[in-house]
Write an enzyme that holds these catalytic residues in place. Sequence first.
Site, PDB file in Angstrom:
ATOM      1  N   SER A   1       0.725  -1.346   0.159  1.00 28.57           N
ATOM      2  CA  SER A   1       0.127   0.050  -0.093  1.00 28.57           C
ATOM      3  C   SER A   1       0.908   1.146  -0.033  1.00 28.57           C
ATOM      4  O   SER A   1       2.083   1.131   0.292  1.00 28.57           O
ATOM      5  CB  SER A   1      -0.981   0.044   1.164  1.00 28.57           C
ATOM      6  OG  SER A   1      -1.480   1.380   1.345  1.00 28.57           O
ATOM      7  N   HIS A   2       0.282   2.482  -0.284  1.00 28.53           N
ATOM      8  CA  HIS A   2       1.033   3.669  -0.306  1.00 28.53           C
ATOM      9  C   HIS A   2       1.091   4.019   1.260  1.00 28.53           C
ATOM     10  O   HIS A   2       1.876   5.046   1.644  1.00 28.53           O
ATOM     11  CB  HIS A   2       0.024   4.826  -0.760  1.00 28.53           C
ATOM     12  CG  HIS A   2       0.221   4.474  -2.369  1.00 28.53           C
ATOM     13  ND1 HIS A   2      -0.286   3.610  -3.244  1.00 28.53           N
ATOM     14  CD2 HIS A   2       0.785   5.500  -3.416  1.00 28.53           C
ATOM     15  CE1 HIS A   2       0.259   3.960  -4.432  1.00 28.53           C
ATOM     16  NE2 HIS A   2       0.982   4.985  -4.655  1.00 28.53           N
ATOM     17  N   SER A   3       0.188   3.711   2.015  1.00 31.03           N
ATOM     18  CA  SER A   3       0.229   3.815   3.369  1.00 31.03           C
ATOM     19  C   SER A   3       0.883   2.722   4.449  1.00 31.03           C
ATOM     20  O   SER A   3       0.007   1.770   4.218  1.00 31.03           O
ATOM     21  CB  SER A   3      -1.092   4.393   3.948  1.00 31.03           C
ATOM     22  OG  SER A   3      -1.233   4.262   5.306  1.00 31.03           O
TER      23      SER A   3
END
Lengths: 214, 255
Positions: free
Chosen positions: B18-20
């Site tokens: 994920s980007h996060s």
Amino acid sequence: MTLDVAWAVRWMRDTAEMVVSSRDELTELDRQIGDGDHGENLNRGFQAVVAKLDGLEQQPAQIGDVLKLVATTLMSSVGGASGPLYGTAFLRAAKVTGLAELDSSAVVALLEGALEGITARGKAVPGEKTMVDAWQPAVDAAVAAADAGASPEGVLEAALAAAEEGARATIPMLATKGRASYLGERSIGHQDPGATSTVVVLRAAVAAATAPGE
Amino acid sequence: MTTPQVGDRARIALVLVSHSARLAQGVAELAAQMAPGVLLLPAGGTDDGSLGTSYDVVSAAVEEGLVGTDGVVVLADLGSAVMTIESVIELDDSLDGRVVLADAPFVEGAVAAAVTAHGGGSLAEVLASAEAAGGTFAQSAGAPGGGGEFVPAPGPADQLAGAAGIEDDSPGAPRAVTLRNPLGLHARPAAILARLVAGYDAKVTVNGVNAASVLELMKLGATGGRELVVAAEGPQADEARDAAVAAVEEGFGEV
């Protein structure tokens, strides 16, 4: 001027410098239709490339070696979508440039490899308001220039001019790929940041080929 | 010797890109609750923990997932997460056939894959499970997948399309209409249609998705020339359906 390994190294150093000077422009473009990190991400990536080049014990033997190092460094350090996109572009370009020096047709092969990497990774086609809208005309123009007998530098110059025009042509486009596509019609009227950074990368390639390095 | 727990049968690990970092961690927690004992490796954020995806973080998670397992199924969220894991797989030939990326929604795919892995599923089975979750997701949300080209999900839309060929006079019965706008059902026409149907006491669907939802209409990815099937239910079913069909026929005032 010969397009040799020293040129490839100058190309990357020039790109890093030009990314610094266009960082704010890229970030502003990306803020309008993306997540606002394109300038900063590319800057981080190419600064990492420069650090890698500085740390080399000896100059690589082949242009492909330089591009492969650029590819893996960008993938590890950029953070946003442009990392895998430019990373794969340089990776595929590296595969076709296991050479010490490029003639006109090898320059075309390099650019075609880069475009192929970007489309393989990003699945974009022309007209979707992405960096492909700069790369595709650049490759087309490079092919035409090489066919017409242009020098390696001339092929790069033709590619740059077409990429600049292609990047400008993204302004009225509706984004249908990438982060900007979530904006729908609001993406119209803004130049695509990826197409813009493509111009920066190709401008550096021309600069490295036409101006003597240190 | 202790009795093996069900989760001990798991042969496949999951990597969640994920980007996060927090999003990846959260999905790992969610999936772990339903599939304890499965190796779930969050790979979110950049090296310094900010938003983005990192080649090094992802490739380290993949390496870890391959230790003592038969393979790794990868779930990814937005575009560059997908591109990062694809790059990892492309650069390392040794991952061929042992690491696969699921074409599936991040949360639903992870949960479904984890449950199948928990039951001892093979690489192909865990992958299929994640991707089937994508099918369920597409039906409920109207998402056609990443390609932009509208591929009708099997299910309600197909049934409606089949029914459309038959003259059916019941209230709100499906009607087929061709989308004339060259740019397809993009933001502006989708918004017009959603606002239009919201004005009726009826539940209107277009190709099986809720026509009152701009997002669901846009997710259809319907391009110009595509046939749309409009149906409605409720007290004003006919009026709502006919108004929607007329709006499509008129090209939403832009053709």
